[in-house]
Write a protein that holds these residues in place. Sequence first.
Motif, PDB file in Angstrom:
ATOM      1  N   SER A  21     -43.181  13.956 -44.573  1.00 38.32           N
ATOM      2  CA  SER A  21     -42.915  12.610 -45.081  1.00 38.32           C
ATOM      3  C   SER A  21     -44.224  11.845 -45.290  1.00 38.32           C
ATOM      4  O   SER A  21     -44.217  10.765 -45.871  1.00 38.32           O
ATOM      5  N   LEU A  29     -37.230  12.745 -49.256  1.00 42.61           N
ATOM      6  CA  LEU A  29     -37.271  14.021 -48.549  1.00 42.61           C
ATOM      7  C   LEU A  29     -35.871  14.434 -48.107  1.00 42.61           C
ATOM      8  O   LEU A  29     -35.492  15.606 -48.219  1.00 42.61           O
ATOM      9  N   TYR A  68     -34.707  19.513 -42.830  1.00 45.02           N
ATOM     10  CA  TYR A  68     -35.331  18.191 -42.798  1.00 45.02           C
ATOM     11  C   TYR A  68     -36.097  18.009 -41.486  1.00 45.02           C
ATOM     12  O   TYR A  68     -37.231  17.516 -41.477  1.00 45.02           O
ATOM     13  N   THR A  72     -40.176  17.562 -41.095  1.00 39.36           N
ATOM     14  CA  THR A  72     -40.746  16.319 -40.570  1.00 39.36           C
ATOM     15  C   THR A  72     -41.368  16.506 -39.180  1.00 39.36           C
ATOM     16  O   THR A  72     -41.664  15.525 -38.497  1.00 39.36           O
ATOM     17  N   VAL A 126     -41.244  19.651 -52.309  1.00 36.03           N
ATOM     18  CA  VAL A 126     -42.180  18.625 -51.836  1.00 36.03           C
ATOM     19  C   VAL A 126     -43.554  18.882 -52.440  1.00 36.03           C
ATOM     20  O   VAL A 126     -44.219  17.967 -52.940  1.00 36.03           O
TER      21      VAL A 126
END
Length: 182
Positions: A21, A29, A68, A72, A126
């Motif tokens: 992030s 995201l 996720y 992160t 990403v």
Amino acid sequence: MNTITTLLANDAQEHFPYDLSAWMDRQQLMGLALQAAAEAGSTHFGAGDFIMAGERYRPQVLLALLSYSYATGRFASSLIEQAIREDEKMRYLAANSRLDGALLRCFRRRHRPALKECLLNLIRRVWETRHHRMSAPAWANAAPPTVQGLVPWNGRFMRDLVCEVERRIDLAVQFDTMEMDE
């Protein structure tokens, strides 16, 4: 900033942030994690559910949540479980389900190839967003990369992205193992 270093092709060194992030908004995201989970889930599970202790869970929910979390920098299943209780965004990803660390570990063990594919798709997207390699609408038509096939992606980075995915999943296993040993 904490980084996980990956050596890329042509001896160029690139740093993936511990928490991706840092490269984009958490909401964006999350959207990419949900999209990657939907694709990997349909490939690996179809319409089937993940069943543990007689309870049914949607695999896409677990894929999105774990991908996720690992993207992160949240690796320990106990920390993911805690975040579901305390963080509204994590509850959303968990589809307001009560998911515990044992369930997350079991899912990761049983469905590691699907998780790898999902996390690979997420990190690839990403990276593409960060480096403007591909516009968002083109993702819908792009064949999803596979961990086993090492589909060439822009000719250079797929192997390194696969290593990054495996590193993050291995970190999750290590964090959980250390917690269980305490």
